[in-house]
Design a protein around this motif. Sequence first.
Motif, PDB file in Angstrom:
ATOM      1  N   ALA B  22      47.019  40.127  50.432  1.00 26.53           N
ATOM      2  CA  ALA B  22      45.825  40.943  50.657  1.00 26.53           C
ATOM      3  C   ALA B  22      45.850  42.100  49.663  1.00 26.53           C
ATOM      4  CB  ALA B  22      45.825  41.468  52.087  1.00 26.53           C
ATOM      5  N   VAL B  23      44.686  42.416  49.099  1.00 31.71           N
ATOM      6  CA  VAL B  23      44.579  43.551  48.180  1.00 31.71           C
ATOM      7  C   VAL B  23      44.571  44.832  49.012  1.00 31.71           C
ATOM      8  CG1 VAL B  23      43.080  44.650  46.461  1.00 31.71           C
ATOM      9  CG2 VAL B  23      43.335  42.160  46.496  1.00 31.71           C
ATOM     10  N   ALA B  24      45.231  45.868  48.532  1.00 29.11           N
ATOM     11  CA  ALA B  24      45.417  47.088  49.325  1.00 29.11           C
ATOM     12  C   ALA B  24      44.100  47.787  49.655  1.00 29.11           C
ATOM     13  CB  ALA B  24      46.352  48.041  48.599  1.00 29.11           C
ATOM     14  N   ASP B  25      43.248  47.960  48.687  1.00 32.42           N
ATOM     15  CA  ASP B  25      42.102  48.854  48.873  1.00 32.42           C
ATOM     16  C   ASP B  25      40.751  48.156  49.063  1.00 32.42           C
ATOM     17  OD1 ASP B  25      42.288  47.876  46.346  1.00 32.42           O
ATOM     18  OD2 ASP B  25      41.866  49.761  45.321  1.00 32.42           O
ATOM     19  N   ARG B  26      40.772  46.844  49.257  1.00 30.84           N
ATOM     20  CA  ARG B  26      39.510  46.145  49.533  1.00 30.84           C
ATOM     21  C   ARG B  26      39.806  44.843  50.256  1.00 30.84           C
ATOM     22  NH1 ARG B  26      37.922  43.210  43.840  1.00 30.84           N
ATOM     23  NH2 ARG B  26      36.427  42.206  45.215  1.00 30.84           N
ATOM     24  N   ASP B  27      38.779  44.238  50.837  1.00 30.47           N
ATOM     25  CA  ASP B  27      38.960  42.996  51.577  1.00 30.47           C
ATOM     26  C   ASP B  27      38.892  41.828  50.597  1.00 30.47           C
ATOM     27  OD1 ASP B  27      39.068  40.930  53.363  1.00 30.47           O
ATOM     28  OD2 ASP B  27      37.383  41.588  54.592  1.00 30.47           O
ATOM     29  N   ALA B  28      40.043  41.513  50.014  1.00 31.90           N
ATOM     30  CA  ALA B  28      40.154  40.469  48.998  1.00 31.90           C
ATOM     31  C   ALA B  28      41.599  39.987  48.979  1.00 31.90           C
ATOM     32  CB  ALA B  28      39.761  41.035  47.630  1.00 31.90           C
ATOM     33  N   ILE B  29      41.811  38.811  48.383  1.00 28.94           N
ATOM     34  CA  ILE B  29      43.180  38.303  48.217  1.00 28.94           C
ATOM     35  C   ILE B  29      43.466  38.116  46.738  1.00 28.94           C
ATOM     36  CG2 ILE B  29      43.343  37.249  50.497  1.00 28.94           C
ATOM     37  CD1 ILE B  29      42.785  34.517  49.196  1.00 28.94           C
ATOM     38  N   GLN B  30      44.738  38.224  46.386  1.00 22.53           N
ATOM     39  CA  GLN B  30      45.116  38.213  44.977  1.00 22.53           C
ATOM     40  C   GLN B  30      46.421  37.451  44.772  1.00 22.53           C
ATOM     41  OE1 GLN B  30      46.395  42.013  42.928  1.00 22.53           O
ATOM     42  NE2 GLN B  30      44.362  41.784  42.024  1.00 22.53           N
ATOM     43  N   ARG B  31      46.492  36.782  43.623  1.00 21.98           N
ATOM     44  CA  ARG B  31      47.764  36.166  43.220  1.00 21.98           C
ATOM     45  C   ARG B  31      47.907  36.292  41.710  1.00 21.98           C
ATOM     46  NH1 ARG B  31      50.102  29.886  43.977  1.00 21.98           N
ATOM     47  NH2 ARG B  31      51.959  30.311  42.727  1.00 21.98           N
ATOM     48  N   LYS B  32      49.146  36.532  41.271  1.00 19.30           N
ATOM     49  CA  LYS B  32      49.449  36.634  39.839  1.00 19.30           C
ATOM     50  C   LYS B  32      50.224  35.400  39.399  1.00 19.30           C
ATOM     51  CE  LYS B  32      49.502  41.634  40.098  1.00 19.30           C
ATOM     52  NZ  LYS B  32      50.208  42.918  39.886  1.00 19.30           N
ATOM     53  N   PHE B  33      49.883  34.918  38.231  1.00 16.85           N
ATOM     54  CA  PHE B  33      50.497  33.714  37.675  1.00 16.85           C
ATOM     55  C   PHE B  33      51.065  34.020  36.299  1.00 16.85           C
ATOM     56  CE2 PHE B  33      47.050  32.587  40.453  1.00 16.85           C
ATOM     57  CZ  PHE B  33      47.539  31.550  41.219  1.00 16.85           C
ATOM     58  N   GLU B  34      52.177  33.372  35.968  1.00 16.88           N
ATOM     59  CA  GLU B  34      52.657  33.454  34.595  1.00 16.88           C
ATOM     60  C   GLU B  34      52.988  32.052  34.108  1.00 16.88           C
ATOM     61  OE1 GLU B  34      55.336  36.568  33.567  1.00 16.88           O
ATOM     62  OE2 GLU B  34      55.140  36.065  31.443  1.00 16.88           O
ATOM     63  N   PHE B  35      52.441  31.727  32.954  1.00 17.27           N
ATOM     64  CA  PHE B  35      52.614  30.404  32.367  1.00 17.27           C
ATOM     65  C   PHE B  35      53.510  30.492  31.141  1.00 17.27           C
ATOM     66  CE2 PHE B  35      48.772  30.493  34.832  1.00 17.27           C
ATOM     67  CZ  PHE B  35      48.902  29.346  35.590  1.00 17.27           C
ATOM     68  N   ALA B  36      53.733  29.352  30.502  1.00 17.24           N
ATOM     69  CA  ALA B  36      54.607  29.320  29.328  1.00 17.24           C
ATOM     70  C   ALA B  36      53.963  30.043  28.143  1.00 17.24           C
ATOM     71  CB  ALA B  36      54.923  27.880  28.948  1.00 17.24           C
ATOM     72  N   ASP B  37      52.640  29.921  28.027  1.00 17.54           N
ATOM     73  CA  ASP B  37      51.946  30.495  26.869  1.00 17.54           C
ATOM     74  C   ASP B  37      50.448  30.538  27.149  1.00 17.54           C
ATOM     75  OD1 ASP B  37      51.113  27.834  26.630  1.00 17.54           O
ATOM     76  OD2 ASP B  37      52.596  27.378  25.090  1.00 17.54           O
ATOM     77  N   PHE B  38      49.671  30.949  26.165  1.00 14.78           N
ATOM     78  CA  PHE B  38      48.222  31.070  26.331  1.00 14.78           C
ATOM     79  C   PHE B  38      47.564  29.716  26.550  1.00 14.78           C
ATOM     80  CE2 PHE B  38      43.886  31.208  24.516  1.00 14.78           C
ATOM     81  CZ  PHE B  38      43.326  32.170  25.341  1.00 14.78           C
ATOM     82  N   ASN B  39      48.011  28.717  25.829  1.00 13.32           N
ATOM     83  CA  ASN B  39      47.440  27.380  25.978  1.00 13.32           C
ATOM     84  C   ASN B  39      47.506  26.933  27.436  1.00 13.32           C
ATOM     85  OD1 ASN B  39      47.571  24.385  26.157  1.00 13.32           O
ATOM     86  ND2 ASN B  39      47.192  24.486  23.956  1.00 13.32           N
ATOM     87  N   GLU B  40      48.670  27.124  28.039  1.00 17.15           N
ATOM     88  CA  GLU B  40      48.851  26.688  29.425  1.00 17.15           C
ATOM     89  C   GLU B  40      48.028  27.559  30.381  1.00 17.15           C
ATOM     90  OE1 GLU B  40      52.677  26.446  32.169  1.00 17.15           O
ATOM     91  OE2 GLU B  40      53.010  25.335  30.313  1.00 17.15           O
ATOM     92  N   ALA B  41      48.002  28.862  30.115  1.00 12.43           N
ATOM     93  CA  ALA B  41      47.245  29.786  30.972  1.00 12.43           C
ATOM     94  C   ALA B  41      45.752  29.477  30.932  1.00 12.43           C
ATOM     95  CB  ALA B  41      47.499  31.234  30.536  1.00 12.43           C
ATOM     96  N   PHE B  42      45.223  29.272  29.724  1.00 10.89           N
ATOM     97  CA  PHE B  42      43.782  29.038  29.624  1.00 10.89           C
ATOM     98  C   PHE B  42      43.417  27.630  30.102  1.00 10.89           C
ATOM     99  CE2 PHE B  42      39.524  28.661  27.901  1.00 10.89           C
ATOM    100  CZ  PHE B  42      39.004  29.876  28.302  1.00 10.89           C
ATOM    101  N   GLY B  43      44.320  26.702  29.948  1.00 14.15           N
ATOM    102  CA  GLY B  43      44.093  25.362  30.505  1.00 14.15           C
ATOM    103  C   GLY B  43      43.974  25.430  32.021  1.00 14.15           C
ATOM    104  N   PHE B  44      44.848  26.195  32.638  1.00 13.19           N
ATOM    105  CA  PHE B  44      44.783  26.450  34.082  1.00 13.19           C
ATOM    106  C   PHE B  44      43.448  27.098  34.441  1.00 13.19           C
ATOM    107  CE2 PHE B  44      45.409  30.140  36.967  1.00 13.19           C
ATOM    108  CZ  PHE B  44      45.537  29.468  38.175  1.00 13.19           C
ATOM    109  N   MET B  45      43.050  28.118  33.707  1.00 13.53           N
ATOM    110  CA  MET B  45      41.785  28.807  33.984  1.00 13.53           C
ATOM    111  C   MET B  45      40.598  27.846  33.891  1.00 13.53           C
ATOM    112  SD  MET B  45      42.413  32.494  32.079  1.00 13.53           S
ATOM    113  CE  MET B  45      40.850  33.240  32.557  1.00 13.53           C
ATOM    114  N   THR B  46      40.675  26.936  32.940  1.00 12.89           N
ATOM    115  CA  THR B  46      39.581  25.981  32.776  1.00 12.89           C
ATOM    116  C   THR B  46      39.473  25.062  33.985  1.00 12.89           C
ATOM    117  OG1 THR B  46      39.845  26.103  30.387  1.00 12.89           O
ATOM    118  CG2 THR B  46      38.626  24.209  31.237  1.00 12.89           C
ATOM    119  N   ARG B  47      40.616  24.646  34.504  1.00 16.18           N
ATOM    120  CA  ARG B  47      40.581  23.800  35.706  1.00 16.18           C
ATOM    121  C   ARG B  47      39.994  24.577  36.881  1.00 16.18           C
ATOM    122  NH1 ARG B  47      45.769  20.294  37.060  1.00 16.18           N
ATOM    123  NH2 ARG B  47      44.166  19.322  38.362  1.00 16.18           N
TER     124      ARG B  47
END
Lengths: 96, 96
Positions: B22-47
């Motif tokens: 849960a986000v501290a100051d608003r009614d929302a949920i959050q997760r942080k991800f770390e990938f091997a590199d930009f290619n993998e991160a943006f590929g994930f975002m595209t999906r």
Amino acid sequence: MIQKLTTEERAAQIAQLHGWQAVADRDAIQRKFEFADFNEAFGFMTRVAIKAQEMDHHPEWFNVYSKVEITLATHEADGVTGRDIELAGFIDSITA
Amino acid sequence: MIQKLTTEERAAQIAQLHGWQAVADRDAIQRKFEFADFNEAFGFMTRVAIKAQEMDHHPEWFNVYSKVEITLATHEADGVTGRDIELAGFIDSITA
């Protein structure tokens, strides 16, 4: 090692771009975009992503629905370099 | 009109997910991800983008190089709804 632009160089380069501004609290440049919808916004991001990967120079960016906010700086120079100006110029060219 | 989850419902649903908070100051949920590199991160975002468009329910997200930070909330309900849990579940399923 790539050198960051001087304040004067940075100002001169920003003046050649469209809608980019120096960030207040760090050596970086930023521009905000608004598109018709998410499809258009993410399509734009995909074009920028492909160019960024080709340049091996990546943006910091935030997206929510039709809005995209891009911040450019060069990590290894701890400031704005010619690479940021080049990527900003490409971004301008696809949003003209 | 979609209703936001109660505090109890939200907590129970988050417990079924992986790494969402849960986000501290608003009614929302959050997760942080770390990938091997930009290619993998943006590929994930595209999906995620394709799924979001299919659901007509879009994330707020920030990316820099291999890192992606996703915040989910339902604008029209001004809080977390079943749609956010569904999208979070999909995101978990492609990052397992």
